[in-house]
Every structure is written in C-alpha cells, then in structure tokens.
Write a protein that holds these residues in place. Structure first.
Motif, PDB file in Angstrom:
ATOM      1  N   GLU A  96       0.814  -1.217   0.000  1.00  0.00           N
ATOM      2  CA  GLU A  96       0.000   0.000   0.000  1.00  0.00           C
ATOM      3  C   GLU A  96       0.847   1.267   0.000  1.00  0.00           C
ATOM      4  O   GLU A  96       0.331   2.366  -0.161  1.00  0.00           O
ATOM      5  CB  GLU A  96      -0.920   0.007   1.232  1.00  0.00           C
ATOM      6  CG  GLU A  96      -1.853  -1.188   1.331  1.00  0.00           C
ATOM      7  CD  GLU A  96      -2.828  -1.261   0.174  1.00  0.00           C
ATOM      8  OE1 GLU A  96      -3.245  -0.192  -0.312  1.00  0.00           O
ATOM      9  OE2 GLU A  96      -3.170  -2.387  -0.244  1.00  0.00           O
ATOM     10  N   LYS A  97       2.178   1.109   0.176  1.00  0.00           N
ATOM     11  CA  LYS A  97       3.043   2.269   0.359  1.00  0.00           C
ATOM     12  C   LYS A  97       4.168   2.381  -0.664  1.00  0.00           C
ATOM     13  O   LYS A  97       4.762   3.454  -0.830  1.00  0.00           O
ATOM     14  CB  LYS A  97       3.670   2.220   1.765  1.00  0.00           C
ATOM     15  CG  LYS A  97       2.651   2.274   2.900  1.00  0.00           C
ATOM     16  CD  LYS A  97       3.291   1.989   4.241  1.00  0.00           C
ATOM     17  CE  LYS A  97       2.268   2.122   5.363  1.00  0.00           C
ATOM     18  NZ  LYS A  97       1.891   3.531   5.625  1.00  0.00           N
ATOM     19  N   ILE A  98       4.484   1.282  -1.324  1.00  0.00           N
ATOM     20  CA  ILE A  98       5.624   1.237  -2.238  1.00  0.00           C
ATOM     21  C   ILE A  98       5.368   0.123  -3.250  1.00  0.00           C
ATOM     22  O   ILE A  98       4.506  -0.736  -3.023  1.00  0.00           O
ATOM     23  CB  ILE A  98       6.930   0.997  -1.427  1.00  0.00           C
ATOM     24  CG1 ILE A  98       8.176   1.354  -2.237  1.00  0.00           C
ATOM     25  CG2 ILE A  98       6.991  -0.416  -0.871  1.00  0.00           C
ATOM     26  CD1 ILE A  98       9.454   1.399  -1.391  1.00  0.00           C
ATOM     27  N   ASN A  99       6.082   0.148  -4.364  1.00  0.00           N
ATOM     28  CA  ASN A  99       5.888  -0.867  -5.404  1.00  0.00           C
ATOM     29  C   ASN A  99       6.774  -2.089  -5.131  1.00  0.00           C
ATOM     30  O   ASN A  99       8.000  -1.970  -5.097  1.00  0.00           O
ATOM     31  CB  ASN A  99       6.246  -0.286  -6.775  1.00  0.00           C
ATOM     32  CG  ASN A  99       5.373   0.889  -7.144  1.00  0.00           C
ATOM     33  OD1 ASN A  99       4.185   0.735  -7.412  1.00  0.00           O
ATOM     34  ND2 ASN A  99       5.959   2.086  -7.160  1.00  0.00           N
ATOM     35  N   ILE A 100       6.162  -3.244  -4.942  1.00  0.00           N
ATOM     36  CA  ILE A 100       6.911  -4.490  -4.766  1.00  0.00           C
ATOM     37  C   ILE A 100       7.099  -5.117  -6.142  1.00  0.00           C
ATOM     38  O   ILE A 100       6.147  -5.548  -6.784  1.00  0.00           O
ATOM     39  CB  ILE A 100       6.174  -5.463  -3.835  1.00  0.00           C
ATOM     40  CG1 ILE A 100       5.947  -4.819  -2.460  1.00  0.00           C
ATOM     41  CG2 ILE A 100       6.969  -6.763  -3.690  1.00  0.00           C
ATOM     42  CD1 ILE A 100       5.134  -5.662  -1.496  1.00  0.00           C
ATOM     43  N   LEU A 101       8.364  -5.160  -6.602  1.00  0.00           N
ATOM     44  CA  LEU A 101       8.650  -5.687  -7.940  1.00  0.00           C
ATOM     45  C   LEU A 101       8.955  -7.183  -7.928  1.00  0.00           C
ATOM     46  O   LEU A 101       8.641  -7.881  -8.888  1.00  0.00           O
ATOM     47  CB  LEU A 101       9.829  -4.934  -8.567  1.00  0.00           C
ATOM     48  CG  LEU A 101       9.637  -3.445  -8.854  1.00  0.00           C
ATOM     49  CD1 LEU A 101      10.831  -2.924  -9.655  1.00  0.00           C
ATOM     50  CD2 LEU A 101       8.345  -3.188  -9.611  1.00  0.00           C
ATOM     51  N   SER A 102       9.592  -7.659  -6.862  1.00  0.00           N
ATOM     52  CA  SER A 102       9.977  -9.078  -6.813  1.00  0.00           C
ATOM     53  C   SER A 102       9.869  -9.600  -5.388  1.00  0.00           C
ATOM     54  O   SER A 102      10.154  -8.872  -4.421  1.00  0.00           O
ATOM     55  CB  SER A 102      11.408  -9.287  -7.312  1.00  0.00           C
ATOM     56  OG  SER A 102      11.550  -8.918  -8.655  1.00  0.00           O
ATOM     57  N   ARG A 103       9.474 -10.844  -5.301  1.00  0.00           N
ATOM     58  CA  ARG A 103       9.481 -11.565  -4.028  1.00  0.00           C
ATOM     59  C   ARG A 103      10.526 -12.664  -4.170  1.00  0.00           C
ATOM     60  O   ARG A 103      10.318 -13.657  -4.866  1.00  0.00           O
ATOM     61  CB  ARG A 103       8.088 -12.109  -3.731  1.00  0.00           C
ATOM     62  CG  ARG A 103       7.090 -10.988  -3.474  1.00  0.00           C
ATOM     63  CD  ARG A 103       5.649 -11.451  -3.472  1.00  0.00           C
ATOM     64  NE  ARG A 103       4.741 -10.367  -3.094  1.00  0.00           N
ATOM     65  CZ  ARG A 103       4.235  -9.466  -3.953  1.00  0.00           C
ATOM     66  NH1 ARG A 103       4.546  -9.536  -5.256  1.00  0.00           N
ATOM     67  NH2 ARG A 103       3.427  -8.510  -3.524  1.00  0.00           N
ATOM     68  N   ILE A 104      11.662 -12.447  -3.515  1.00  0.00           N
ATOM     69  CA  ILE A 104      12.862 -13.266  -3.730  1.00  0.00           C
ATOM     70  C   ILE A 104      12.980 -14.309  -2.620  1.00  0.00           C
ATOM     71  O   ILE A 104      12.665 -14.052  -1.455  1.00  0.00           O
ATOM     72  CB  ILE A 104      14.118 -12.370  -3.745  1.00  0.00           C
ATOM     73  CG1 ILE A 104      14.034 -11.362  -4.902  1.00  0.00           C
ATOM     74  CG2 ILE A 104      15.395 -13.199  -3.852  1.00  0.00           C
ATOM     75  CD1 ILE A 104      15.007 -10.209  -4.774  1.00  0.00           C
ATOM     76  N   ILE A 105      13.461 -15.477  -3.002  1.00  0.00           N
ATOM     77  CA  ILE A 105      13.781 -16.544  -2.053  1.00  0.00           C
ATOM     78  C   ILE A 105      15.297 -16.707  -2.018  1.00  0.00           C
ATOM     79  O   ILE A 105      15.926 -16.985  -3.044  1.00  0.00           O
ATOM     80  CB  ILE A 105      13.141 -17.881  -2.478  1.00  0.00           C
ATOM     81  CG1 ILE A 105      11.613 -17.801  -2.440  1.00  0.00           C
ATOM     82  CG2 ILE A 105      13.648 -19.021  -1.603  1.00  0.00           C
ATOM     83  CD1 ILE A 105      11.036 -17.541  -1.079  1.00  0.00           C
ATOM     84  N   TRP A 106      15.892 -16.508  -0.849  1.00  0.00           N
ATOM     85  CA  TRP A 106      17.308 -16.854  -0.675  1.00  0.00           C
ATOM     86  C   TRP A 106      17.346 -18.280  -0.133  1.00  0.00           C
ATOM     87  O   TRP A 106      16.975 -18.548   0.997  1.00  0.00           O
ATOM     88  CB  TRP A 106      18.001 -15.890   0.280  1.00  0.00           C
ATOM     89  CG  TRP A 106      19.378 -16.355   0.693  1.00  0.00           C
ATOM     90  CD1 TRP A 106      20.278 -17.025  -0.080  1.00  0.00           C
ATOM     91  CD2 TRP A 106      19.977 -16.221   1.980  1.00  0.00           C
ATOM     92  NE1 TRP A 106      21.406 -17.318   0.639  1.00  0.00           N
ATOM     93  CE2 TRP A 106      21.252 -16.834   1.899  1.00  0.00           C
ATOM     94  CE3 TRP A 106      19.573 -15.642   3.179  1.00  0.00           C
ATOM     95  CZ2 TRP A 106      22.120 -16.879   2.991  1.00  0.00           C
ATOM     96  CZ3 TRP A 106      20.434 -15.691   4.267  1.00  0.00           C
ATOM     97  CH2 TRP A 106      21.696 -16.300   4.164  1.00  0.00           C
ATOM     98  N   SER A 107      17.798 -19.186  -0.984  1.00  0.00           N
ATOM     99  CA  SER A 107      17.782 -20.612  -0.675  1.00  0.00           C
ATOM    100  C   SER A 107      19.184 -21.080  -0.290  1.00  0.00           C
ATOM    101  O   SER A 107      20.179 -20.654  -0.892  1.00  0.00           O
ATOM    102  CB  SER A 107      17.279 -21.382  -1.902  1.00  0.00           C
ATOM    103  OG  SER A 107      17.421 -22.765  -1.725  1.00  0.00           O
ATOM    104  N   TYR A 108      19.250 -21.967   0.715  1.00  0.00           N
ATOM    105  CA  TYR A 108      20.547 -22.497   1.131  1.00  0.00           C
ATOM    106  C   TYR A 108      20.364 -23.919   1.649  1.00  0.00           C
ATOM    107  O   TYR A 108      19.265 -24.329   2.027  1.00  0.00           O
ATOM    108  CB  TYR A 108      21.178 -21.628   2.211  1.00  0.00           C
ATOM    109  CG  TYR A 108      20.232 -21.155   3.285  1.00  0.00           C
ATOM    110  CD1 TYR A 108      19.729 -22.019   4.248  1.00  0.00           C
ATOM    111  CD2 TYR A 108      19.835 -19.825   3.333  1.00  0.00           C
ATOM    112  CE1 TYR A 108      18.860 -21.587   5.230  1.00  0.00           C
ATOM    113  CE2 TYR A 108      18.963 -19.367   4.315  1.00  0.00           C
ATOM    114  CZ  TYR A 108      18.484 -20.256   5.264  1.00  0.00           C
ATOM    115  OH  TYR A 108      17.617 -19.823   6.236  1.00  0.00           O
TER     116      TYR A 108
END
Length: 285
Positions: A96-108
């Motif tokens: 609601e406040k900013i544009n979310i361009l990517s939802r990233i997964i840091w996998s290990y």
C-alpha cells in the motif's frame, strides 16, 4: 548514539528508529537493505530477538519500514527481509506504500537435520521494492548468471528466423542460491545471522551505481557497508550493539581503536590451535 565516519562511510551506533528519524535526511538514500531481528529468539550478544507478542513486533517493524520509505530517494530501491512467518505481514503492509517488484527466495542447504515432524525451513524471503516503478536503478548486465539451456545443454531456439543456440547468460530469477556464512569461511564474523558477501554483492550491483549512498539500518557485521565500499559506493550503517559496531569500524577501516581496545578480528578456535610437532621436525631440533 555515537557516530563514526570516514571517506564516505558512516556508522551510527544506537537505536535504529531514533537514528533513522533524527540522523538520516529524507529522500537522501539510493538503496536500503534491511535485515532486522526476526522475532524468533536469537541471542545477539546479550540482546534477545523476541518481543512480548507478535503485534508488538509488527508495530515496531511498521515504524522503521515507514521511516525507510521516507528516507529513500524518489528513484530509490528497498530490499527487506524477515522470517517466513512475518513476511506476509510485511508484504501486505508495504504494497500500500511502495511498489513491490519481486518476491525473492534466498535458498541455502542445511548443515544438518532441522526437523523430523515437519519440513524444516531452508530459505529466507526478501522483498525488492521501488518508489517509482518507471524510474529506478537496475543494472541487469552487472549481475548476469549462467543460463544452462544455452551454456550447458546447447538447446536451439527454432522460433527465430535463423535457429540459434539459446543465450548462455541471463538475469537471475527470484530464487537465489548462496551458502550461509559458516564458521570456517574467511568472511565469518562472530554474529548469529551474518549474511554472505555474495548476496549483498548482487543487490548492490543491481540496484545502485558508483557513488550512490546505501543504508543498512540493522548492520550486524556490516557486510552491506563492506560490499558498498568495495564497489565504490557510500554507506551508512546503523547498529545498536556496540560489539557489532566494532566489527563494522574494523571492516571499513574507519578507526583502529575503540574503548581503549585495538580493533582486531577475533581468532577462531581452529586458528588458535598450535600444530603438533611432526617426527621430522623433532629430529631436526
């Protein structure tokens, strides 16, 4: 609140919300990377990462999230992490406040068995956000990775007028595989949730340019600032724990001594062990 600075790099030792509110100018930061406490009970050198309730934790998070957005330039980028269980709240709040361009997964990979009655967590989520989705920095050519379809499998793209092998490079997708920082790695510092240099290297290269200012409000081992310096960016790191602030002062070479103590990297147990003499060395004495 203590402030140390040298050659375009600043360390603020104190509370993140106070520092963001009073020490950082609005609309002044090109890139923010925020890796806050996750509210899961980690011990950060005597400071326990646990709030009395989930609501209290989220209320605190919403405070610094708002401040981070306020400090970003109109063209700025914001990467933010938290635990898997709290990221949905961050996502709903931020969209609601900013544009979310990517939802990233840091996998290990895991160092051992994490769970026996459910699926253990082997990733951490990251949101990549921008203020203006039509005007922001993204240096795609600086973060290219191997595209196995072209580089290894040599598959042909027959959709083209002249069939051609697929490209051997590509922009990374939203699943990133980097090993966690382990005790025997050269980059290891005495901190329970240190983030790898490789992770920050990708973020800083992609979302900032030379001489840009990068902010990390929960600096820990100051890897964000360390990478920023190595890539000719400016940095501001905030850290409440004085012992961790000392790590940053040393890694950035801002000062050599604090509180009457020389700032040196703490030796690990295996580095302190004396080598046992071998038979040839005994005979040569």
């Amino acid at each position: 609140m203590d402030v140390f600075q040298s050659d375009g790099h600043k360390i603020i030792q104190g509370d993140a919300i106070i520092a963001l509110d009073s020490y950082i100018e609005d609309n002044s930061i090109d890139l923010i990377f925020a890796d806050p406490p996750y509210n899961i009970g980690k011990n950060f050198n005597g400071l326990r990462d646990k709030w009395d309730s989930d609501n209290e934790y989220l209320t605190w998070c919403y405070q610094w999230l708002d401040l981070c957005i306020k400090k970003l330039k109109p063209t700025g980028s914001f990467y933010v992490m938290t635990s898997t269980q709290f990221m949905p709240y961050f996502d709903i709040y931020l969209r609601e406040k900013i544009n979310i361009l990517s939802r990233i997964i840091w996998s290990y990979d895991s160092s051992g068995v994490q769970a026996k009655k459910f699926y253990g967590s082997m990733y951490e989520p990251i949101l990549f956000c921008v203020k203006d989705k039509e005007n922001y920095t993204f240096n795609a050519n600086d973060i290219l990775v191997e595209a196995k379809t072209g580089s290894k499998r040599k598959l042909i793209d027959y959709r083209k007028k002249i069939p051609t092998v697929y490209s051997s490079e590509k922009v990374p997708g939203n699943v990133w595989e980097f090993p966690r920082v382990r005790y025997r790695m050269d980059e290891y510092e005495n901190h329970p949730t240190q983030k790898p240099i490789a992770l920050l290297d990708r973020i800083v290269k992609a979302s900032s340019n030379s001489n840009d200012t990068i902010l990390d409000p929960f600096s820990g081992t100051f890897t964000t600032s360390f990478v920023a310096k190595s890539l000719n960016r400016k940095s501001i790191g905030i850290e409440i724990n004085r012992e961790y602030a000392k790590i940053g002062l040393r890694r950035l070479n801002i000062i050599q001594e604090l509180d009457g103590i020389q700032l040196e990297k703490e030796k690990r147990s295996f580095e302190n062990k004396k080598l046992e003499p071998t038979l040839p060395s005994l005979f040569n004495q």
